[in-house]
Motif scaffolding. Structure first.
Motif, short mmCIF file in Angstrom:
data_model
loop_
_atom_site.label_atom_id
_atom_site.label_comp_id
_atom_site.label_asym_id
_atom_site.label_seq_id
_atom_site.Cartn_x
_atom_site.Cartn_y
_atom_site.Cartn_z
N GLN A 70 0.59 -1.15 0.04
CA GLN A 70 -0.05 0.03 -0.04
C GLN A 70 0.84 1.42 0.08
O GLN A 70 0.23 2.45 0.07
N THR A 71 2.10 1.29 -0.04
CA THR A 71 3.08 2.20 -0.15
C THR A 71 3.50 2.51 -1.32
O THR A 71 4.07 1.68 -2.22
N VAL A 72 3.23 3.94 -1.70
CA VAL A 72 3.70 4.32 -3.26
C VAL A 72 5.12 5.36 -3.00
O VAL A 72 4.97 6.29 -2.16
N THR A 73 6.13 5.08 -3.48
CA THR A 73 7.49 5.74 -3.37
C THR A 73 7.78 6.54 -4.83
O THR A 73 7.62 5.71 -5.63
N ALA A 74 8.01 7.69 -4.70
CA ALA A 74 8.66 8.45 -5.97
C ALA A 74 9.85 9.07 -5.69
O ALA A 74 10.08 9.67 -4.52
N LYS A 75 10.63 8.82 -6.51
CA LYS A 75 12.15 9.38 -6.31
C LYS A 75 12.30 10.35 -7.62
O LYS A 75 12.29 9.66 -8.92
N GLY A 112 13.71 15.28 -4.96
CA GLY A 112 13.68 14.42 -3.58
C GLY A 112 12.91 13.21 -3.78
O GLY A 112 12.68 12.94 -4.81
N GLU A 113 12.66 12.95 -2.75
CA GLU A 113 11.73 11.25 -2.57
C GLU A 113 10.64 11.79 -1.52
O GLU A 113 10.76 12.35 -0.63
N MET A 114 9.62 11.12 -1.87
CA MET A 114 8.19 11.21 -1.04
C MET A 114 7.72 9.67 -1.13
O MET A 114 7.60 8.98 -2.05
N LYS A 115 6.71 9.59 -0.09
CA LYS A 115 6.23 8.40 0.06
C LYS A 115 4.44 8.65 0.43
O LYS A 115 4.53 9.72 1.05
N PHE A 116 3.67 7.83 0.01
CA PHE A 116 2.31 7.88 0.47
C PHE A 116 1.77 6.56 0.67
O PHE A 116 2.12 5.77 0.08
N VAL A 117 1.25 6.43 1.95
CA VAL A 117 0.54 5.03 2.14
C VAL A 117 -0.73 5.14 1.77
O VAL A 117 -1.73 6.09 2.39
N VAL A 118 -1.28 4.23 1.14
CA VAL A 118 -2.77 4.33 0.42
C VAL A 118 -3.56 3.67 1.20
O VAL A 118 -3.11 2.69 2.15
N ASN A 119 -4.61 3.92 1.54
CA ASN A 119 -5.89 3.39 2.32
C ASN A 119 -5.98 2.04 1.80
O ASN A 119 -6.04 1.64 0.77
N ASP A 120 -6.36 0.80 3.02
CA ASP A 120 -6.55 -0.19 2.77
C ASP A 120 -7.75 -0.66 1.81
O ASP A 120 -7.77 -1.83 1.16
N GLU A 121 -8.61 0.17 1.70
CA GLU A 121 -9.77 0.05 0.81
C GLU A 121 -9.53 0.13 -0.66
O GLU A 121 -10.49 0.27 -1.46
N VAL A 122 -8.34 0.70 -0.83
CA VAL A 122 -7.88 1.19 -2.20
C VAL A 122 -6.73 0.18 -2.68
O VAL A 122 -5.92 0.06 -2.14
N LEU A 123 -6.82 0.02 -4.09
CA LEU A 123 -5.95 -1.08 -4.54
C LEU A 123 -4.95 -0.41 -5.74
O LEU A 123 -5.71 0.29 -6.49
N ILE A 141 -1.26 10.62 -4.91
CA ILE A 141 -0.13 9.97 -5.68
C ILE A 141 0.32 10.93 -7.03
O ILE A 141 1.49 11.17 -7.22
N GLU A 142 -0.60 11.55 -7.62
CA GLU A 142 -0.42 12.47 -8.56
C GLU A 142 0.42 13.78 -8.06
O GLU A 142 1.60 14.28 -8.52
N ASN A 143 0.14 14.31 -6.85
CA ASN A 143 0.90 15.32 -6.33
C ASN A 143 2.32 14.96 -5.90
O ASN A 143 3.13 15.84 -6.09
N ILE A 144 2.31 13.53 -5.70
CA ILE A 144 3.72 13.29 -5.21
C ILE A 144 4.63 13.15 -6.23
O ILE A 144 5.83 13.53 -6.48
N LEU A 145 4.00 12.70 -7.61
CA LEU A 145 4.97 12.47 -8.61
C LEU A 145 5.18 14.06 -9.37
O LEU A 145 6.40 14.11 -9.83
N VAL A 146 4.22 14.93 -9.25
CA VAL A 146 4.83 16.11 -9.92
C VAL A 146 5.43 16.91 -8.92
O VAL A 146 6.44 17.61 -9.17
N GLY A 147 5.41 16.61 -7.39
CA GLY A 147 6.40 17.29 -6.40
C GLY A 147 7.72 17.07 -6.63
O GLY A 147 8.48 17.77 -6.49
N VAL A 148 8.02 15.73 -6.89
CA VAL A 148 9.46 15.16 -6.87
C VAL A 148 10.00 15.47 -8.30
O VAL A 148 11.38 15.49 -8.28
N LYS A 149 9.31 15.87 -9.17
CA LYS A 149 9.93 16.10 -10.59
C LYS A 149 9.92 17.67 -10.85
O LYS A 149 10.97 18.15 -11.14
N ASP A 150 8.87 18.37 -10.65
CA ASP A 150 8.80 19.94 -10.57
C ASP A 150 8.75 20.67 -9.25
O ASP A 150 9.42 21.93 -9.21
#
Length: 177
Positions: free
Chosen positions: A22-27, A31-42, A72-81
């Motif tokens: 349930q952990t999405v990591t973007a580098k 920088g690097e960021m993580k987001f733990v997705v709720n268990d009700e979402v795959l 997740i989209e905010n994490i991807l945009v944040g580590v890129k731009d």
């Protein structure tokens, strides 16, 4: 049905994303960021695209589906731009200056207000009446901007105070004789 949640997220070039349970990591370059997705979402990663699906058709799962994709989209945009928020100061004698890493604000109080930026946030003052807040976490950048604005919110009669760039202050008419 979530219109936002249905769209798959392409991983931008220069960013490496991994899904571990349930952990999405973007580098990325910022920088690097993580987001733990709720268990009700795959969450799944296939061919450079991240897909988000609700595990079942419950109302709770569907309500967290679109929010998880947006995070997740905010994490991807944040580590890129990264993200940036601009503030404008208007009023006679109101100004901002950097004191090391701290922001010093003269907002008409008897003493200057000193704001210490949290970790991962960069504050720049290109002009004494302009503040630029930048960082990789969208939520923290917005929170810092809101805290600085809260010191002296724009008032409706003269428009003096700290406001977001592009914010329109609804003006009121003053007293009549």
């Amino acid at each position: 049905m979530s219109r936002i949640g249905k769209r798959p997220l392409p991983v931008p070039q220069g960013v490496t994303a991994t899904v571990n349970g349930q952990t999405v990591t973007a580098k990325g370059p910022k920088g690097e960021m993580k987001f733990v997705v709720n268990d009700e979402v795959l969450v799944t990663l296939d061919d450079g695209e991240i897909s988000v699906q609700p595990r079942d058709d419950s109302k709770d799962a569907r309500s967290k589906w679109g929010m998880s994709r947006s995070q997740i989209e905010n994490i991807l945009v944040g580590v890129k731009d990264g993200f940036e928020r601009k503030l404008e100061i208007s009023g006679v004698g109101y100004r901002a200056a950097l004191q090391g890493k701290d922001l010093q604000l003269a907002l008409g109080f008897s003493h200057d207000v000193v704001y210490q930026a949290p970790e991962g946030i960069t504050i720049a003052v290109p002009k004494p009446t302009e503040i630029v807040i930048s960082g990789i976490d969208k939520q923290v950048v917005g929170q810092v901007a809101a805290e600085i604005r809260r010191y002296r919110e724009p008032e409706p009669y003269k428009g003096k105070g700290v406001k977001y760039a592009g914010e329109r202050i609804i003006r009121k008419e003053g007293k009549k004789k």
